[in-house]
Design a protein around this motif. Sequence first.
Motif, PDB file in Angstrom:
ATOM      1  N   UNK A 246      -9.655   1.905   2.774  1.00 37.40           N
ATOM      2  CA  UNK A 246      -9.582   0.684   1.974  1.00 37.40           C
ATOM      3  C   UNK A 246      -9.143  -0.454   2.886  1.00 37.40           C
ATOM      4  N   UNK A 247      -9.864  -1.554   2.880  1.00 32.54           N
ATOM      5  CA  UNK A 247      -9.519  -2.709   3.706  1.00 32.54           C
ATOM      6  C   UNK A 247      -8.350  -3.464   3.070  1.00 32.54           C
ATOM      7  N   UNK A 248      -7.391  -3.845   3.915  1.00 35.82           N
ATOM      8  CA  UNK A 248      -6.257  -4.618   3.426  1.00 35.82           C
ATOM      9  C   UNK A 248      -5.931  -5.713   4.442  1.00 35.82           C
ATOM     10  N   UNK A 249      -4.778  -6.368   4.264  1.00 38.39           N
ATOM     11  CA  UNK A 249      -4.480  -7.571   5.037  1.00 38.39           C
ATOM     12  C   UNK A 249      -4.262  -7.342   6.526  1.00 38.39           C
ATOM     13  N   UNK A 250      -4.007  -6.114   6.949  1.00 37.91           N
ATOM     14  CA  UNK A 250      -3.829  -5.840   8.378  1.00 37.91           C
ATOM     15  C   UNK A 250      -5.133  -5.424   9.060  1.00 37.91           C
ATOM     16  N   UNK A 251      -6.260  -5.632   8.406  1.00 39.97           N
ATOM     17  CA  UNK A 251      -7.550  -5.208   8.950  1.00 39.97           C
ATOM     18  C   UNK A 251      -7.796  -5.779  10.340  1.00 39.97           C
ATOM     19  N   UNK A 252      -7.485  -7.044  10.533  1.00 44.08           N
ATOM     20  CA  UNK A 252      -7.762  -7.677  11.831  1.00 44.08           C
ATOM     21  C   UNK A 252      -6.754  -7.304  12.902  1.00 44.08           C
ATOM     22  N   UNK A 253      -5.711  -6.581  12.527  1.00 45.23           N
ATOM     23  CA  UNK A 253      -4.714  -6.166  13.518  1.00 45.23           C
ATOM     24  C   UNK A 253      -5.165  -4.961  14.318  1.00 45.23           C
ATOM     25  N   UNK A 254      -6.225  -4.319  13.866  1.00 45.14           N
ATOM     26  CA  UNK A 254      -6.725  -3.145  14.579  1.00 45.14           C
ATOM     27  C   UNK A 254      -5.935  -1.893  14.254  1.00 45.14           C
ATOM     28  N   UNK A 255      -6.299  -0.811  14.927  1.00 40.82           N
ATOM     29  CA  UNK A 255      -5.620   0.471  14.750  1.00 40.82           C
ATOM     30  C   UNK A 255      -4.299   0.435  15.509  1.00 40.82           C
ATOM     31  N   UNK A 256      -3.208   0.948  14.922  1.00 41.28           N
ATOM     32  CA  UNK A 256      -3.099   1.727  13.691  1.00 41.28           C
ATOM     33  C   UNK A 256      -2.748   0.935  12.430  1.00 41.28           C
ATOM     34  N   UNK A 257      -2.368  -0.342  12.579  1.00 41.17           N
ATOM     35  CA  UNK A 257      -1.878  -1.085  11.417  1.00 41.17           C
ATOM     36  C   UNK A 257      -2.926  -1.171  10.309  1.00 41.17           C
ATOM     37  N   UNK A 258      -4.200  -1.299  10.682  1.00 41.99           N
ATOM     38  CA  UNK A 258      -5.235  -1.446   9.659  1.00 41.99           C
ATOM     39  C   UNK A 258      -5.358  -0.185   8.791  1.00 41.99           C
TER      40      UNK A 258
END
Length: 393
Positions: A246-258
């Motif tokens: 599921x996409x959320x607000x940390x999507x653009x932060x990359x792995x692992x935060x996304x």
Amino acid sequence: MSVPQPPEPIPGARLLFSLDPAVSHLNHGSFGAVPIGVQRAQQRLRDEMEANPLRFFTQGLVDRIAHTRRHLAGFLGADPDGSALVGNTTTGVAVVLQSLGLQPGDEVLSTDHGYGAVSLAIQRECRRTGAVSRVLPIPLAASDEQLVQIIRAGLRPGRTRVLVVDQLTSATARLFPAAAIVGVAREHGVPVLVDAAHAPGMLATTVASIGADFWVGNLHKWAYAPRGTALLAVAPQWRDRIEPLVVSWEQESGFPARVEWQATLDYTSWLAAPAGLFTLRSLGVDRVRAHNAALAAYGQRVVGDALGVPPAQLPDPGRPGVSLRLIPLPAGMAVTIDEARALQARIGERLAAEVAVMSWNGRGWLRLTGQVYNTADEYERLAVRLPALLAQR
């Protein structure tokens, strides 16, 4: 051949848990058991969250999750920057499968020892993408060398896009030589996803020593974390390709935060997980591992003897240190999943003993575990009463 002696109980360990004392809890492998101190640590976090939800979720929570991840990854010997916290092993498997970019004609290779929900996840992803699932049958008594050879022969370079194997199987309580399997697959250019649901806390093997492309294990089974805590470790070459379910607000932060950030998820289980490791370390990690493995082996032998199973026919997990053990049930019993579940419920209700009953390859199996809150007499009571219950079928 004499029955092995059970290990000495770890003083005070039983008092660390809130388990019903009228029940023998011999199935730690399914859902674990959370120590009282860890329950309280999580409740304090929930109290903090409910006292000011806005502050809890918006002021530093991402950093707190990252700090927790670093702590847990360090314990498991994984790269903290290449790992992500997820809800459980099955979730981690689903994340990896949908990130691979499978296409029609690609193959997902697994074994017939795989966990049922993981097999369903593979089937779903194959239906969605047009890929093909292929399952390798591996005899329960196969040696490590035979097991590796079967997998080597089953790989199809250029077509096999991923190999999914267990580190310690749930259905058959068998320890797989994961590092050797990864080495063979790498020779053929095949990535490996290791289902290590039972490894954290039980096994001393580190994630880095296995060298898998993807490794995911639960900390809420044998590492005393609250339920819903697992770690997904990803090799460097794959990290940019990992996408959350599921996409959320940390999507653009990359792995692992996304992968970790899922908005209003209850993160208290993750944040309280280090308290579980504190409990394990306080008891002594090596001491707990040795105790649990010896107690499970004792229970297997006592119950096996009661059911008339010769010691030579009791499955060996592959090497010492495994706290899961199997006992074959009489022929024709629990041969389907529904029958296994029904028998498991009967044993729980009539014998006040929580066990796992597995159906694997058309045969019913009783799976027992050893944990610090168990005592030898619990297995002995089950051994006395189980034969009569099975005879009533």
